[in-house]
Design an enzyme around this catalytic site. Structure first.
Site, PDB file in Angstrom:
ATOM      1  NE  ARG A 117      -3.014   0.939   3.212  1.00 31.37           N
ATOM      2  CZ  ARG A 117      -3.910   0.256   4.082  1.00 31.37           C
ATOM      3  NH1 ARG A 117      -4.871  -0.324   3.874  1.00 31.37           N
ATOM      4  NH2 ARG A 117      -3.675   0.690   5.243  1.00 31.37           N
TER       5      ARG A 117
ATOM      6  CG  HIS B  65      -6.740  -0.657  -5.542  1.00 34.35           C
ATOM      7  ND1 HIS B  65      -5.140  -1.065  -4.940  1.00 34.35           N
ATOM      8  CD2 HIS B  65      -6.955   0.252  -4.755  1.00 34.35           C
ATOM      9  CE1 HIS B  65      -5.007  -0.413  -3.865  1.00 34.35           C
ATOM     10  NE2 HIS B  65      -6.034   0.263  -3.523  1.00 34.35           N
TER      11      HIS B  65
ATOM     12  CE1 TYR C 228     -21.032  16.914 -12.375  1.00 29.22           C
ATOM     13  CE2 TYR C 228     -19.759  16.685  -9.948  1.00 29.22           C
ATOM     14  CZ  TYR C 228     -21.052  17.108 -11.121  1.00 29.22           C
ATOM     15  OH  TYR C 228     -22.318  17.077 -10.175  1.00 29.22           O
TER      16      TYR C 228
END
Length: 490
Positions: free
Chosen positions: A18, A64, A108
């Site tokens: 990670r 993931h 967006y």
């Protein structure tokens, strides 16, 4: 007992899976998976941008499974020109600003890979890196990327794991490649020789780096404290007042917060900073510009010295070069990091060459068969016409000419247009070119110096194509500064 049994695997997972980058490609798993997902979606720089929600969704569902914010935040960071020295994602829409504004929601914004990301993934399909199964064992994902330029040094990294942290500064692409090539030509090069080509980090936001012994120490041991300043020019306004014009801020400093703190400081430290008349942010589309206007009687250099000491106009960047090498976290110096990268490149190019060689040998085998067929064309046509079906035709070819199965199939698949005089000539030319290619590939695998020459040439191409000039200037510290502050505080 339960804690000991649970904490260790958890800590290990956070360290390896990670928070820390791999030394070979300089990426954390989430970044690697985003780039791999984008390649699978075909989002190359010449294709239209695609909605980020689509990229995040694919990455989440396939590789993931750790929440969409973690994936989107990583994607956003890779698209910010003030975060990465060489951007890996070409974003379209609001991806946040240096004032700490957040990016727009992923429904967006749109994105695609940047040209540098293509270099990260180049040759991936040629069996150059090991793969592993994803979280539900239904798909395969790469363990690391081919990374055809030293991404860990160019883009840096920062992350906090359990009991470990990393903070690697970004560098200039041209300089990093020059240092890599030097170490390939001369593996026992000293740190001074490497630093002659790559003198210091190069931050995406520019700024001024003070030339101290700490830079060399950071490169030597992997730990050090760099002093980074904003770029400030002293100008004179029409009213006769001095203006401190900030055109570049230190790396990872929030400009809006920095100006707020300066305002607060000017109220708290009336004696030293009472001469500040006004603070304005004049940034616009043409670039960053913040102005601190001083009263007429003020000495700009003294005010500046105070601001460097007490505000975010000067920050320390704590270098902590920790990366995963050989399956465990290692604190390393610059030369060690570049050596790991060079070994990775040798491995990638060896595997790619072996793959190309296998392909070329298979093609040569087919061409051998086609050339025999062209030389005995009439007999072969008669043999095929006399056969009942394709299977019988193939068996007859194998029996009569001792073709292999693949060669016989290639002859049966041959289109009639390939039998024109010009096409037959092309076939012979391809045969000669393939023999040459095989000899070249075998030489690369046999001789180390040939291998290194190939890597050097490809690295140099990337440097020439994508390299740019240094943004961060390196300057010696002005020793009068300290004296000015002491005189004023006394």
């Amino acid at each position: 007992e339960v804690l000991a049994g649970s904490m260790m695997p958890y800590a290990e997972h956070v360290i390896l899976e990670r928070a820390l980058p791999r030394v070979e490609d300089g990426l954390k798993p989430v970044q690697r998976r985003i780039l791999y997902t984008m390649q699978e979606l075909g989002l190359s720089p010449d294709k239209p941008h695609r909605k980020c929600a689509r990229i995040v969704g694919d990455c989440l569902g396939k590789y993931h499974p750790h929440g969409e914010t973690s994936v989107y935040d990583a994607l956003v960071r890779m698209a910010q020109p003030f975060s990465l020295r060489g951007m890996l994602v070409d974003g379209h829409g609001n991806f946040g600003s240096i004032d700490g504004d957040n990016a727009a929601a992923m429904r967006y914004t749109e994105a695609r890979m940047s040209p540098l990301a293509i270099e990260m993934l180049r040759d991936l399909q040629k069996d150059t890196v090991p793969y592993r199964l994803n979280f539900d064992d239904t798909l395969k994902e790469p363990d690391l990327l081919p990374s055809r330029y030293p991404n860990m040094i160019v883009n840096g990294a920062s992350g906090i794991a359990v009991g470990l942290a990393t903070n690697i500064p970004p560098h200039n692409l041209r300089e990093a490649i020059a240092a890599t090539i030097l170490l390939m030509e001369k593996p026992d090069a000293t740190l001074d020789e490497v630093m002659a080509l790559m003198p210091a980090p190069d931050f995406p936001t520019g700024g001024i780096l003070l030339d101290t012994e700490e830079i060399k120490q950071a490169y030597e041991t992997g730990r050090g404290r760099l002093t980074l300043r904003a770029k400030v020019d002293v100008e004179t306004a029409k009213t006769g007042r001095h203006l401190l014009c900030i055109s570049q801020v230190p790396y990872q400093v929030n400009k809006a917060q920095m100006l707020e703190r300066i305002l607060k400081l000017s109220e708290e430290k009336k004696a030293a900073l009472g001469s500040i008349y006004d603070i304005r942010d004049e940034s616009d589309r043409s670039g960053l510009r913040a102005v601190i206007e001083l009263k007429k009687e003020a000495d700009p250099q003294t005010v500046l010295a105070f601001l460097f000491k007490y505000s975010d106009l000067q920050v320390t960047f704590g270098v902590n070069l920790v990366a995963i090498a050989g399956g465990k976290p290692v604190q390393m110096g610059l030369i060690e990091a570049l050596t790991h990268y060079i070994n990775h490149q040798k491995d990638v190019v060896k595997r790619r060459t072996a793959y190309d060689l296998e392909q070329a040998r298979q093609r040569l085998h087919i061409l051998d068969g086609l050339i025999i067929a062209v030389d005995n064309l009439d007999e072969i046509i008669a043999l095929i016409r006399a056969s009942k079906n394709a299977k019988e035709a193939k068996e007859c070819l194998i029996t009569r000419f001792q073709f292999s199965d693949a060669q016989a199939q290639a002859i049966l698949d041959l289109r009639l247009q390939r039998l024109t005089g010009l096409e037959i000539l092309t076939l012979r030319q391809e045969h000669a070119a393939t023999i040459k290619l095989i000899a070249k590939l075998e030489a690369i695998l046999r001789h180390e110096h040939r291998l290194i020459a190939v890597i050097k040439e490809e690295l140099q191409e990337i440097a020439d194509k994508y390299g740019d000039d240094r943004r961060t200037q390196i300057e010696k510290q002005d020793h009068e500064e300290h004296a000015r502050i002491q005189a004023h505080e006394a």
